[in-house]
Design a protein around this motif. Structure first.
Motif, PDB file in Angstrom:
ATOM      1  N   GLU A  64    -109.425 -14.464  -8.478  1.00  0.00           N
ATOM      2  CA  GLU A  64    -108.998 -15.713  -7.802  1.00  0.00           C
ATOM      3  C   GLU A  64    -107.470 -15.866  -7.844  1.00  0.00           C
ATOM      4  O   GLU A  64    -106.848 -16.349  -6.901  1.00  0.00           O
ATOM      5  CB  GLU A  64    -109.705 -16.962  -8.341  1.00  0.00           C
ATOM      6  CG  GLU A  64    -109.531 -17.319  -9.800  1.00  0.00           C
ATOM      7  CD  GLU A  64    -110.268 -16.407 -10.795  1.00  0.00           C
ATOM      8  OE1 GLU A  64    -110.912 -15.421 -10.398  1.00  0.00           O
ATOM      9  OE2 GLU A  64    -110.170 -16.671 -11.999  1.00  0.00           O
ATOM     10  N   ARG A  65    -106.860 -15.357  -8.919  1.00  0.00           N
ATOM     11  CA  ARG A  65    -105.389 -15.421  -9.011  1.00  0.00           C
ATOM     12  C   ARG A  65    -104.751 -14.415  -8.039  1.00  0.00           C
ATOM     13  O   ARG A  65    -103.711 -14.675  -7.436  1.00  0.00           O
ATOM     14  CB  ARG A  65    -104.967 -15.116 -10.454  1.00  0.00           C
ATOM     15  CG  ARG A  65    -103.520 -15.422 -10.715  1.00  0.00           C
ATOM     16  CD  ARG A  65    -103.188 -15.599 -12.163  1.00  0.00           C
ATOM     17  NE  ARG A  65    -101.821 -15.156 -12.446  1.00  0.00           N
ATOM     18  CZ  ARG A  65    -100.734 -15.682 -11.939  1.00  0.00           C
ATOM     19  NH1 ARG A  65    -100.822 -16.711 -11.116  1.00  0.00           N
ATOM     20  NH2 ARG A  65     -99.544 -15.215 -12.235  1.00  0.00           N
ATOM     21  N   VAL A  66    -105.420 -13.282  -7.874  1.00  0.00           N
ATOM     22  CA  VAL A  66    -104.907 -12.254  -6.952  1.00  0.00           C
ATOM     23  C   VAL A  66    -104.757 -12.851  -5.556  1.00  0.00           C
ATOM     24  O   VAL A  66    -103.741 -12.662  -4.884  1.00  0.00           O
ATOM     25  CB  VAL A  66    -105.847 -11.023  -6.926  1.00  0.00           C
ATOM     26  CG1 VAL A  66    -105.524 -10.104  -5.746  1.00  0.00           C
ATOM     27  CG2 VAL A  66    -105.732 -10.251  -8.233  1.00  0.00           C
ATOM     28  N   GLU A  67    -105.762 -13.623  -5.115  1.00  0.00           N
ATOM     29  CA  GLU A  67    -105.709 -14.196  -3.764  1.00  0.00           C
ATOM     30  C   GLU A  67    -104.478 -15.084  -3.598  1.00  0.00           C
ATOM     31  O   GLU A  67    -103.767 -14.998  -2.596  1.00  0.00           O
ATOM     32  CB  GLU A  67    -106.983 -15.022  -3.472  1.00  0.00           C
ATOM     33  CG  GLU A  67    -108.219 -14.170  -3.221  1.00  0.00           C
ATOM     34  CD  GLU A  67    -107.994 -13.049  -2.198  1.00  0.00           C
ATOM     35  OE1 GLU A  67    -107.276 -13.272  -1.201  1.00  0.00           O
ATOM     36  OE2 GLU A  67    -108.499 -11.929  -2.415  1.00  0.00           O
ATOM     37  N   SER A  68    -104.227 -15.961  -4.599  1.00  0.00           N
ATOM     38  CA  SER A  68    -103.071 -16.872  -4.436  1.00  0.00           C
ATOM     39  C   SER A  68    -101.751 -16.096  -4.585  1.00  0.00           C
ATOM     40  O   SER A  68    -100.785 -16.360  -3.884  1.00  0.00           O
ATOM     41  CB  SER A  68    -103.158 -18.064  -5.392  1.00  0.00           C
ATOM     42  OG  SER A  68    -102.768 -17.673  -6.675  1.00  0.00           O
ATOM     43  N   LEU A  69    -101.776 -15.133  -5.506  1.00  0.00           N
ATOM     44  CA  LEU A  69    -100.543 -14.327  -5.683  1.00  0.00           C
ATOM     45  C   LEU A  69    -100.190 -13.546  -4.425  1.00  0.00           C
ATOM     46  O   LEU A  69     -99.027 -13.370  -4.088  1.00  0.00           O
ATOM     47  CB  LEU A  69    -100.730 -13.338  -6.829  1.00  0.00           C
ATOM     48  CG  LEU A  69    -100.162 -13.730  -8.186  1.00  0.00           C
ATOM     49  CD1 LEU A  69    -100.380 -12.587  -9.175  1.00  0.00           C
ATOM     50  CD2 LEU A  69     -98.675 -14.051  -8.091  1.00  0.00           C
ATOM     51  N   ILE A  91    -105.572  -8.441 -13.227  1.00  0.00           N
ATOM     52  CA  ILE A  91    -105.337  -9.838 -12.840  1.00  0.00           C
ATOM     53  C   ILE A  91    -106.633 -10.373 -12.220  1.00  0.00           C
ATOM     54  O   ILE A  91    -107.237  -9.720 -11.351  1.00  0.00           O
ATOM     55  CB  ILE A  91    -104.159  -9.926 -11.840  1.00  0.00           C
ATOM     56  CG1 ILE A  91    -102.885  -9.388 -12.499  1.00  0.00           C
ATOM     57  CG2 ILE A  91    -103.940 -11.354 -11.330  1.00  0.00           C
ATOM     58  CD1 ILE A  91    -101.687  -9.247 -11.605  1.00  0.00           C
ATOM     59  N   PRO A  92    -107.098 -11.569 -12.659  1.00  0.00           N
ATOM     60  CA  PRO A  92    -108.372 -12.094 -12.149  1.00  0.00           C
ATOM     61  C   PRO A  92    -108.355 -12.267 -10.630  1.00  0.00           C
ATOM     62  O   PRO A  92    -107.324 -12.624 -10.054  1.00  0.00           O
ATOM     63  CB  PRO A  92    -108.509 -13.450 -12.837  1.00  0.00           C
ATOM     64  CG  PRO A  92    -107.487 -13.474 -13.922  1.00  0.00           C
ATOM     65  CD  PRO A  92    -106.464 -12.446 -13.628  1.00  0.00           C
ATOM     66  N   LYS A  94    -103.268  -5.792  -3.402  1.00  0.00           N
ATOM     67  CA  LYS A  94    -104.497  -6.343  -4.009  1.00  0.00           C
ATOM     68  C   LYS A  94    -105.090  -5.342  -5.003  1.00  0.00           C
ATOM     69  O   LYS A  94    -105.396  -5.682  -6.157  1.00  0.00           O
ATOM     70  CB  LYS A  94    -105.490  -6.633  -2.882  1.00  0.00           C
ATOM     71  CG  LYS A  94    -106.672  -7.443  -3.277  1.00  0.00           C
ATOM     72  CD  LYS A  94    -107.420  -7.835  -2.031  1.00  0.00           C
ATOM     73  CE  LYS A  94    -108.667  -8.592  -2.390  1.00  0.00           C
ATOM     74  NZ  LYS A  94    -109.356  -9.086  -1.208  1.00  0.00           N
TER      75      LYS A  94
END
Ligand code: F6P
Length: 546
Positions: A451-456, A448-449, A440
């Motif tokens: 919200e995208r980090v969470e899904s990634l 990396i934004p 993370k």
């Protein structure tokens, strides 16, 4: 053996330990045991085996060592070394170790010492090699031999091919050694295109001299040779054979003085130490071939005398048993981080899968437990960029044997550190997995934004706990290669003893050979047999295309 493997108390205890292991991933074992690396490292014959990155504890190891004792590994090992007929289905001794024994030893088979005969064949191999290297062995037009083509398959190909490839840096300039194994004519064609019949020596390598692929390739090269203007009487200048079936080799036209015998107590996949290793001697010279033998002999001595808890082949075998029978892993990958070992996984496939790919015990009872794992592999770092993805995140766990060579033989700057870094990093990553917190932070730092980090994160995570061994050698030399090969031979032996199977026969390959003989007759219009609709359909398709 009175009890089958699963009936033994130790087996049940080990199963119990395996069921408790969820709480002890490998990385936590490292936290619990500061000296895990030195405790779980053993060295011999120029090799170091680090088996600490397995999900195993000292307690489990002690039980596995007791299992080896209880399953009679030391007694069967001694029986193998002394020439007892432990290959019971073929009533043969198993004596590849005699081929690399010291000249002072005496090893009896049916009351006869086999060592003098081994030595005399070695001398003949040496004399041929020296003549060829000195340019004294001349072809039918009086020219020296420049190319040697080994025609053989399975153990009569993979052993010498692997060693010649691995010892590339030791090759002598006088001759180039080539290998043809496949009955596919493209294989033969591509090699023959590179050579001149006047300066080529063919080695027909076949223990049985009945293997169809080899016999057809041998017949084709004989025709090619005669078509090039040579006489039948010239065959003796260009063809030698290595075989246990001397009469058939002679009837093929190879004179007795060109035939190098092997014996029924040398298994095909264990035969590179015999005259089947002639291409190796021709490629790297007599001394390096002898060093290969002495490296293997050093491992034999270690295997024979080292206590089981410091015995490298025994430990490697027990780790494999643990992974296969108690943790349920069906495959084993080998990843040599040295380009010259690129044939190693193919050699190992035959060794492990033809030896221990069995489902019947020695007494004919079916096994109720897994035997040989499926072996796969390629050199590092190539494997990393193809199938290692599955190793890290796939649904199946595939243990890996890494092979690291500390000193390179090339002179390109920077490459070797990068190679070794990859090797050690893969083993660490497999064991540790990816830390979500670190991942993370890394992604956020890269911009990396959130919200995208969470899904990634969901895609990029893996928990690790994937076992591996690390075999380290200082340099890839004939001795260390010999030791490495003998290490795996003895590992396979120990596993076969524990599984109570005969590691030295290969009946499973026979049905395919018999069916191919029939189908071949159908393809050439000599016979018709009954098959399922798929096989019949395929035969018809082929006949229409032929
Ligand atoms: O078919 C399998 C096998 O018998 C292997 O065990 C062996 O290494 C190979 O074929 C070649 O056999 P040969 O040396 O007798 O030609």
């Amino acid at each position: 053996m009175d009890k089958t493997l699963p009936q033994t108390t130790i087996y049940r205890q080990l199963l119990f330990f395996a069921s408790q292991l969820n709480n002890y991933p490998i990385k936590s074992l490292f936290q619990l045991e500061a000296t895990r690396f030195p405790n779980m490292t053993v060295s011999t014959g120029g090799l170091i085996l680090d088996y600490s990155k397995n999900q195993i504890t000292e307690e489990i190891l002690r039980l596995l060592l007791r299992l080896a004792e209880e399953r009679n590994v030391p007694a069967v090992r001694d029986a193998m070394f002394s020439g007892d007929k432990i290959n019971i289905s073929e009533n043969r001794a198993v004596l590849h170790t005699a081929l690399r024994s010291s000249r002072t030893e005496s090893i009896l088979v049916d009351g006869e010492d086999v060592v003098p005969e081994i030595r005399s064949v070695l001398k003949r191999m040496q004399s041929l090699t020296l003549k060829i290297h000195a340019g004294e062995w001349q072809g039918f037009t009086g020219k020296c031999i420049k190319d040697v083509i080994n025609i053989g398959i399975g153990g009569s190909d993979l052993g010498p091919r692997m060693v010649v490839t691995a010892l590339r840096h030791y090759r002598l300039p006088r001759v180039s050694v080539h290998f043809v194994s496949n009955v596919d004519g493209h294989d033969l064609e591509s090699v023959l295109n590179k050579v001149n019949p006047e300066t080529t020596l063919f080695i027909i390598s076949s223990k049985s001299f009945t293997t169809k692929e080899t016999v057809l390739n041998a017949q084709s090269v004989r025709r090619w040779f005669l078509d090039a203007g040579a006489e039948v009487s010239d065959i003796k200048k260009h063809f030698v054979a290595v075989t246990a079936n001397v009469d058939v080799a002679e009837s093929f036209g190879i004179p007795a003085e060109n035939i190098y015998p092997i014996w029924d107590w040398v298994g095909g996949r264990y035969s590179v130490w015999s005259a089947i290793g002639l291409p190796v001697m021709l490629a790297v010279g007599v001394n390096h071939f002898m060093e290969l033998l002495s490296g293997a002999h050093a491992m034999d001595v270690h295997f024979k005398y080292a206590p089981l808890d410091h015995n490298m082949p025994v430990l490697l075998a027990l780790i494999g048993i643990w992974n296969r029978n108690f943790l349920g892993y069906h495959t084993l990958a080998v990843a040599p981080y040295h380009e010259d070992l690129f044939v190693f996984s193919r050699w190992l496939q035959q060794l492990e899968m033809e030896s221990n790919g069995k489902s019947v015990q020695k007494d004919g009872e079916p096994v109720s437990y897994g035997t040989a794992p499926i072996i796969l592999g390629n050199t590092g770092t190539n494997g990393q960029h193809s199938y290692f993805q599955l190793f890290h995140q796939g649904t199946d766990i595939c243990p890996v044997d890494f092979i690291a060579v500390l000193k390179p033989t090339h002179s390109f700057d920077k490459h070797h550190e990068q190679l070794l870094a990859n090797c050690f990093a893969q083993a660490e990553a497999l064991m540790r997995g990816a830390d979500p917190q670190k991942a993370k932070e890394y992604m956020l730092a890269k911009g990396i934004p959130a919200e995208r980090v969470e899904s990634l994160l969901k895609q990029t995570q893996f928990e690790g706990n994937r076992p591996s061994n690390m075999i380290v050698m200082n340099e890839l030399r004939p001795e260390t290669l010999g030791a490495l090969m003998a290490l795996y031979e003895h590992k396979v032996f120990v596993q076969g003893v524990i599984w109570n199977i005969n590691s030295f026969d290969q009946w499973g390959v026979e049905l395919g050979k018999a069916l191919a003989t029939n189908i071949h007759k159908e393809l050439t219009g000599e016979a018709v047999y009954e098959h399922d609709s798929s096989t019949t359909g395929l035969i018809e398709l082929a006949k229409a295309g032929l």
